[in-house]
Write a protein that holds these residues in place. Structure first.
Motif, PDB file in Angstrom:
ATOM      1  N   VAL A 244       0.875  -1.170   0.000  1.00 43.21           N
ATOM      2  CA  VAL A 244       0.000   0.000   0.000  1.00 43.21           C
ATOM      3  C   VAL A 244       0.912   1.219   0.000  1.00 43.21           C
ATOM      4  CG1 VAL A 244      -1.802   1.271   1.226  1.00 43.21           C
ATOM      5  CG2 VAL A 244      -1.801  -1.235   1.251  1.00 43.21           C
ATOM      6  N   LEU A 245       0.774   2.060  -1.010  1.00 46.35           N
ATOM      7  CA  LEU A 245       1.672   3.199  -1.192  1.00 46.35           C
ATOM      8  C   LEU A 245       0.971   4.495  -0.797  1.00 46.35           C
ATOM      9  CD1 LEU A 245       3.320   2.303  -4.619  1.00 46.35           C
ATOM     10  CD2 LEU A 245       4.164   1.837  -2.326  1.00 46.35           C
ATOM     11  N   ARG A 246       1.543   5.169   0.205  1.00 43.23           N
ATOM     12  CA  ARG A 246       1.049   6.484   0.634  1.00 43.23           C
ATOM     13  C   ARG A 246       2.257   7.387   0.848  1.00 43.23           C
ATOM     14  NH1 ARG A 246      -3.623   7.203   4.767  1.00 43.23           N
ATOM     15  NH2 ARG A 246      -3.631   9.121   3.539  1.00 43.23           N
ATOM     16  N   PRO A 247       2.812   7.941  -0.220  1.00 46.98           N
ATOM     17  CA  PRO A 247       4.010   8.786  -0.086  1.00 46.98           C
ATOM     18  C   PRO A 247       3.725   9.994   0.794  1.00 46.98           C
ATOM     19  CG  PRO A 247       3.549   8.228  -2.379  1.00 46.98           C
ATOM     20  CD  PRO A 247       2.355   7.806  -1.594  1.00 46.98           C
ATOM     21  N   GLN A 248       4.759  10.448   1.489  1.00 43.94           N
ATOM     22  CA  GLN A 248       4.617  11.570   2.409  1.00 43.94           C
ATOM     23  C   GLN A 248       5.052  12.897   1.780  1.00 43.94           C
ATOM     24  OE1 GLN A 248       3.114  11.013   5.402  1.00 43.94           O
ATOM     25  NE2 GLN A 248       2.888   8.959   4.511  1.00 43.94           N
ATOM     26  N   SER A 249       5.526  12.860   0.543  1.00 43.48           N
ATOM     27  CA  SER A 249       5.990  14.094  -0.088  1.00 43.48           C
ATOM     28  C   SER A 249       4.814  14.980  -0.464  1.00 43.48           C
ATOM     29  CB  SER A 249       6.808  13.763  -1.342  1.00 43.48           C
ATOM     30  OG  SER A 249       5.992  13.091  -2.291  1.00 43.48           O
ATOM     31  N   ALA A 250       5.092  16.271  -0.617  1.00 44.95           N
ATOM     32  CA  ALA A 250       4.039  17.246  -0.901  1.00 44.95           C
ATOM     33  C   ALA A 250       3.341  16.977  -2.225  1.00 44.95           C
ATOM     34  CB  ALA A 250       4.633  18.656  -0.897  1.00 44.95           C
ATOM     35  N   GLU A 251       4.110  16.547  -3.252  1.00 46.32           N
ATOM     36  CA  GLU A 251       3.507  16.352  -4.567  1.00 46.32           C
ATOM     37  C   GLU A 251       2.574  15.149  -4.611  1.00 46.32           C
ATOM     38  OE1 GLU A 251       6.410  15.576  -7.590  1.00 46.32           O
ATOM     39  OE2 GLU A 251       7.644  14.349  -6.259  1.00 46.32           O
TER      40      GLU A 251
END
Length: 435
Positions: A244-251
């Motif tokens: 499950v991918l939930r990146p923390q970067s702003a974009e």
């Protein structure tokens, strides 16, 4: 304009385009010539480096042989060279202008039959070798049974060592007829029989002038042209969730994706899908591949990230599946299995069941039968399944699993039973398999 990099679990490896990649496994009894055949394929398709060939020729001369022992190109383990047999699965990669190949050279000795399950589990073609002098033997039948059990789409009978029987057509015909009849009784729909001499190179890569009565293809010609795309892209879509991918970067602040490799079918944005085992229904909002955002479609064999239209609880081990022809969700599993561990399996044993990316606890409720490879009869009520036994059993899982029939979906219809204590693999299973 900067295009943000799409987060993905793994690089896409699309191996399902026509003619791109063929997975095959070789099998046969001890000394039927599997390693020599693989060495011949590598040598005659110019896949061997000069220094490798020099080393093989040097060792062959030291052994007093008149020509290079091409089996040395594949028997890489010291124990194999000392004993002159293959005891592990050796994977080899080679390519021709028409196709790329991944070849699993599996062991011939009866105690290593379980290794053939490993090699043939992903194979599209099984090449079963038979020594023309000995014909069909017990281990030949065992390997045919495993190929049928694993639903390998194409079976090739390579009758080897034809040079030692004077290239006799009638000898080849008798062996081909016996094997084909046995294979059909196991449910194998078609067998392609090819007479060869791996040692001399007859009908392996180049046609043999010594067997002009054979009007069919050489082994390589058959492997280059066999239809390996019977499968996956035409089946109902399946994606076991790996990450499950939930990146923390702003974009990517609002990005939520479910990554894995598509095992069958085609997914497209807008498709209605089920998340299993929960049964939640939603649709696909978008599909991303490595370096590509919002692709139009994703096919079997591709590693992708799927974004869903609704906020659904999805985690590793879940399955995203097309609504049409969805797998059944159950805790009762009836399956045909090949037991591969030295430790026997008995009714009442508690195990772990690995299915796709899911791992659940399970109980062996009953051992229903074991297959007699000589008569093809199922003998009821075995007290245990021992190494290399093929049987049927019933399991009860601690939580529901989405299961396909193995005959329809090899990846989502198969599983492994694992020892709870040491993590060792015990048994390979095929849901509702018929062999």
């Amino acid at each position: 304009m900067h295009t943000p990099t799409v987060p993905l679990a793994a690089e896409n490896t699309d191996a399902t385009q026509p003619g791109s990649l063929l997975r095959l496994a070789t099998a046969g009894s001890v000394d039927d010539g599997k390693s020599t055949l693989v060495g011949r394929l590598l040598h005659d398709t110019k896949q061997v480096f000069a220094d490798q060939l020099d080393a093989v020729e040097r060792v062959s001369r030291e052994r007093g042989l008149e020509s290079a022992d091409l089996a040395l190109l594949t028997d890489g383990l010291r124990a194999e060279r000392e004993q002159g047999i293959t005891i592990d699965v050796a994977y080899r990669y080679f390519a021709t202008p028409k196709r790329r190949f991944i070849l699993a050279d599996t062991p011939g000795h009866v105690q290593y039959t379980r290794n053939m399950v490993t090699g043939a589990s992903t194979a599209q073609v099984a090449v079963v070798l038979v020594d023309a002098r000995h014909g069909v033997v017990e281990q030949t039948r065992r390997h045919a049974a495993v190929a049928a059990l694993l639903k390998v789409p194409h079976v090739v009978l390579a009758v080897n060592k034809m040079d030692l029987v004077g290239y006799a057509e009638d000898r080849f015909a008798r062996i081909a007829d016996e094997f084909t009849e046995y294979a059909r009784a196991l449910g194998v729909s078609a067998v392609t029989a090819i007479p060869i001499s791996a040692l001399r190179g007859d009908n392996v890569v180049d046609p043999s002038g010594r067997m002009d009565w054979h009007t069919g293809p050489t082994l390589l010609e058959h492997l280059e042209t066999v239809d390996a795309d019977r499968d996956a892209s035409g089946s109902a879509a399946r994606l076991p969730v790996q990450y499950v991918l939930r990146p923390q970067s702003a974009e990517f602040r609002d990005y939520r994706g479910y990554a894995g490799q598509i095992t069958s079918g085609v997914f497209r944005p807008g498709d209605e899908v089920l998340v299993l085992p929960s049964g939640k229904r939603t649709s696909i909002a978008g599909i991303d591949r490595l370096g590509e955002r919002d692709v139009d479609a994703a096919h079997a064999g591709q590693s992708v990230t799927i974004r869903l239209a609704d906020e659904v609880d999805v985690s590793r081990g879940d399955l995203i599946a097309a609504v049409e022809q969805a797998p059944r969700v159950t805790q009762e599993v009836s399956a045909t299995v090949c037991h591969i561990a030295d430790r026997p399996l008995r009714a009442g044993d508690r195990v772990l069941l690995r299915h796709g990316t899911a791992v659940v606890k399970a109980l062996v409720r009953s051992l229903d039968s074991v297959l007699d490879l000589e008569t093809l009869r199922r003998l009821p009520g075995p007290g245990a399944l021992r190494a290399n036994d093929i049987g049927r059993l019933t399991l009860r899982t601690a939580s529901p699993l989405p299961l396909d029939d193995y005959a329809d979906h090899r990846r989502t219809g198969s599983f492994l039973l694992v020892d709870e204590v040491d993590g060792g693999t015990l048994t390979a299973g095929m849901v509702a398999a018929d062999s």
